[in-house]
Design an enzyme around this catalytic site. Sequence first.
Site, PDB file in Angstrom:
ATOM      1  N   HIS A   1      30.447  23.174  63.457  1.00 49.28           N
ATOM      2  CA  HIS A   1      28.883  23.133  64.404  1.00 49.28           C
ATOM      3  C   HIS A   1      28.275  22.065  65.225  1.00 49.28           C
ATOM      4  O   HIS A   1      27.307  21.960  66.095  1.00 49.28           O
ATOM      5  CB  HIS A   1      27.737  23.169  63.650  1.00 49.28           C
ATOM      6  CG  HIS A   1      27.267  22.399  63.047  1.00 49.28           C
ATOM      7  ND1 HIS A   1      28.107  22.114  61.170  1.00 49.28           N
ATOM      8  CD2 HIS A   1      26.553  21.495  63.373  1.00 49.28           C
ATOM      9  CE1 HIS A   1      27.255  21.141  61.485  1.00 49.28           C
ATOM     10  NE2 HIS A   1      26.588  20.712  61.779  1.00 49.28           N
TER      11      HIS A   1
HETATM   12  C1  UD1 Z   1      21.200  21.482  64.003  1.00 47.74           C
HETATM   13  C2  UD1 Z   1      21.083  19.377  64.368  1.00 47.74           C
HETATM   14  C3  UD1 Z   1      22.422  19.089  63.462  1.00 47.74           C
HETATM   15  C4  UD1 Z   1      22.817  19.852  61.556  1.00 47.74           C
HETATM   16  C5  UD1 Z   1      22.682  20.892  62.302  1.00 47.74           C
HETATM   17  C6  UD1 Z   1      22.483  22.177  60.419  1.00 47.74           C
HETATM   18  C7  UD1 Z   1      19.580  18.309  65.401  1.00 47.74           C
HETATM   19  C8  UD1 Z   1      19.686  17.949  66.897  1.00 47.74           C
HETATM   20  N1  UD1 Z   1      21.128  18.799  64.809  1.00 47.74           N
HETATM   21  O1  UD1 Z   1      21.979  20.904  64.728  1.00 47.74           O
HETATM   22  O2  UD1 Z   1      22.714  18.108  63.009  1.00 47.74           O
HETATM   23  O3  UD1 Z   1      23.816  19.310  61.502  1.00 47.74           O
HETATM   24  O4  UD1 Z   1      21.227  21.583  62.488  1.00 47.74           O
HETATM   25  O5  UD1 Z   1      23.045  23.330  61.024  1.00 47.74           O
HETATM   26  O6  UD1 Z   1      18.584  18.594  64.754  1.00 47.74           O
HETATM   27  N2  UD1 Z   1      20.401  28.976  66.222  1.00 47.74           N
HETATM   28  C9  UD1 Z   1      19.740  30.349  65.838  1.00 47.74           C
HETATM   29  N3  UD1 Z   1      18.972  30.385  64.441  1.00 47.74           N
HETATM   30  C10 UD1 Z   1      18.287  29.099  64.168  1.00 47.74           C
HETATM   31  C11 UD1 Z   1      18.573  28.373  64.026  1.00 47.74           C
HETATM   32  C12 UD1 Z   1      19.133  27.820  65.749  1.00 47.74           C
HETATM   33  O7  UD1 Z   1      20.320  31.587  66.395  1.00 47.74           O
HETATM   34  O8  UD1 Z   1      17.964  29.943  62.751  1.00 47.74           O
HETATM   35  C13 UD1 Z   1      20.867  28.630  67.359  1.00 47.74           C
HETATM   36  C14 UD1 Z   1      20.234  29.035  68.764  1.00 47.74           C
HETATM   37  O9  UD1 Z   1      20.317  28.949  69.551  1.00 47.74           O
HETATM   38  C15 UD1 Z   1      19.391  26.807  69.132  1.00 47.74           C
HETATM   39  C16 UD1 Z   1      20.704  26.580  68.990  1.00 47.74           C
HETATM   40  O10 UD1 Z   1      21.779  27.615  66.961  1.00 47.74           O
HETATM   41  O11 UD1 Z   1      19.568  26.346  69.945  1.00 47.74           O
HETATM   42  C17 UD1 Z   1      20.901  25.086  68.417  1.00 47.74           C
HETATM   43  O12 UD1 Z   1      20.464  24.699  66.970  1.00 47.74           O
HETATM   44  P1  UD1 Z   1      19.529  23.464  67.009  1.00 47.74           P
HETATM   45  O13 UD1 Z   1      18.512  23.178  65.903  1.00 47.74           O
HETATM   46  O14 UD1 Z   1      18.991  22.648  68.051  1.00 47.74           O
HETATM   47  O15 UD1 Z   1      20.813  23.269  66.629  1.00 47.74           O
HETATM   48  P2  UD1 Z   1      22.060  23.160  65.411  1.00 47.74           P
HETATM   49  O16 UD1 Z   1      22.941  22.544  66.209  1.00 47.74           O
HETATM   50  O17 UD1 Z   1      21.403  23.752  64.463  1.00 47.74           O
HETATM   51  N1  UDP Z   2      25.793  25.019  53.951  1.00 54.89           N
HETATM   52  C1  UDP Z   2      25.762  26.611  53.623  1.00 54.89           C
HETATM   53  N2  UDP Z   2      26.032  27.747  54.194  1.00 54.89           N
HETATM   54  C2  UDP Z   2      27.677  27.477  55.111  1.00 54.89           C
HETATM   55  C3  UDP Z   2      27.399  25.879  55.797  1.00 54.89           C
HETATM   56  C4  UDP Z   2      26.442  24.893  54.996  1.00 54.89           C
HETATM   57  O1  UDP Z   2      24.704  26.454  52.657  1.00 54.89           O
HETATM   58  O2  UDP Z   2      27.290  28.379  55.956  1.00 54.89           O
HETATM   59  C5  UDP Z   2      25.293  23.948  53.102  1.00 54.89           C
HETATM   60  C6  UDP Z   2      26.246  23.298  52.705  1.00 54.89           C
HETATM   61  O3  UDP Z   2      26.359  23.992  51.123  1.00 54.89           O
HETATM   62  C7  UDP Z   2      25.605  21.906  52.950  1.00 54.89           C
HETATM   63  C8  UDP Z   2      24.590  22.056  53.667  1.00 54.89           C
HETATM   64  O4  UDP Z   2      24.844  23.437  54.012  1.00 54.89           O
HETATM   65  O5  UDP Z   2      24.181  21.995  51.883  1.00 54.89           O
HETATM   66  C9  UDP Z   2      25.178  21.615  55.417  1.00 54.89           C
HETATM   67  O6  UDP Z   2      24.377  21.509  55.982  1.00 54.89           O
HETATM   68  P1  UDP Z   2      25.133  21.513  57.686  1.00 54.89           P
HETATM   69  O7  UDP Z   2      26.412  21.994  57.759  1.00 54.89           O
HETATM   70  O8  UDP Z   2      24.571  22.628  58.293  1.00 54.89           O
HETATM   71  O9  UDP Z   2      24.603  20.388  58.103  1.00 54.89           O
HETATM   72  P2  UDP Z   2      25.017  18.670  58.377  1.00 54.89           P
HETATM   73  O10 UDP Z   2      25.069  18.705  56.926  1.00 54.89           O
HETATM   74  O11 UDP Z   2      26.264  18.706  58.980  1.00 54.89           O
HETATM   75  O12 UDP Z   2      24.165  18.357  58.694  1.00 54.89           O
END
Ligand code: UD1
Ligand code: UDP
Length: 363
Positions: free
Chosen positions: A204
């Site tokens: 991601h």
């Molecule tokens: C965010 C965090 C990242 C973390 C990740 C965990 C920042 C800058 N990034 O990235 O560090 O590793 O979360 O998963 O804060 N979206 C949905 N549904 C949701 C949430 C998001 O569809 O519930 C989609 C939207 O299109 C959104 C995109 O995902 O624009 C990105 O979401 P965003 O929270 O901005 O960043 P992540 O890539 O999720």
């Molecule tokens: N995780 C989850 N379901 C998934 C992917 C990740 O429950 O499909 C959990 C994982 O076990 C860990 C956390 O989400 O506890 C990690 O989050 P993510 O990878 O979204 O973010 P990051 O750690 O990179 O910020």
Amino acid sequence: MRIVCVAGARPNYMKVKPVMDALEDRGADVILVHTGQHYDAAMNDVFFAELGIREPDHYLRAGSGSHAAQTAAVMTAFEPLVADLRPHVVVVVGDVNSTMACALVTAKSESLLAHVEAGLRSRDWSMPEEVNRVVTDRVSNCLLASSPDAVANLLAEGHGADQVRLVGNVMVDTLLANLDRALARDTLSGLGLTAGQYGVVTLHRPANVDDPATFAELLIGLDKIAQLCPLVLPAHPRAAPQLRAAGLSPRVTIIPPAGYLDFVALQAGAALVLTDSGGVQEETTILGTPCLTMRDNTERPITITEGTNRLVGRDPAKMLAEAISVLESPPPRRAPALWDGKAAGRIADAILAGSPDRTPTTT
Ligand code: UD1
Ligand code: UDP
């Protein structure tokens, strides 16, 4: 003591839950604020349900947007709330935009700021999380670090030793507390998987999934590895459309984002995990599952030096070679010190003991 705990995105929930519990066990009045950065059932609700996190006391509804729009939405909603609640301490966890946004608001309020997971550094300024980490730490009073390298980073940046505490990894608290429940589920059989004979993939990071050329390289690597063992890929919403359109091998099964218990079960049963997640590098270390991180750097080097993690970058040949290596000869399971399931108690004790002034000794 009135303490606001902030959560907003998937990796926050498993960090904030044990901290809230430990603070409440010690008599603190804990207020949970949800920023609304993540909001889908599969990215949010399932974690509240499975981890038994109570309904947030305040929901900021920030939602998605550009970095500036999302950060500003959180800040604008959080500022009047902090002014109204006047907490003694605000606790932020991790490195997402919600973390930094609430840290900045708190720094300009009367409340003290505690950062759980302080001091991690990738030294890769193209990562939005690296900006969030450095800014959050710079304005925090109480810096709660999960590993000695994080402590060293903070001291090198001029933070006073009295601000920094090595408390261990709170994500491991949640992992160990829920492992038996996860293993008791029928996650693997439901997906037609056999323990030890499949791989798990998560992907991601913007640097991996938003750039078509890099993304294409990664998919070639995954296709090659899928010929060694079938792969299951719970797709993050940022990557799901590209993944589903990519025409990957049928040996790569794309599923919706997994709930926490299912994902822990998948990691625990896997022969290897391929990921660009921060938290997954840590969880695989504790579970003893080989982890290949599809990045050139990590802010969690202890998962390499004392865990099962290896950096494999994005080159398909390197990915394949490392996958063959760990499948043939898995690294031993090792647990870094203080990744023992008891970090939240140490965090709560440090927060309740009081936080020194936020001014670093140098800039
Ligand atoms: C965010 C965090 C990242 C973390 C990740 C965990 C920042 C800058 N990034 O990235 O560090 O590793 O979360 O998963 O804060 N979206 C949905 N549904 C949701 C949430 C998001 O569809 O519930 C989609 C939207 O299109 C959104 C995109 O995902 O624009 C990105 O979401 P965003 O929270 O901005 O960043 P992540 O890539 O999720
Ligand atoms: N995780 C989850 N379901 C998934 C992917 C990740 O429950 O499909 C959990 C994982 O076990 C860990 C956390 O989400 O506890 C990690 O989050 P993510 O990878 O979204 O973010 P990051 O750690 O990179 O910020």
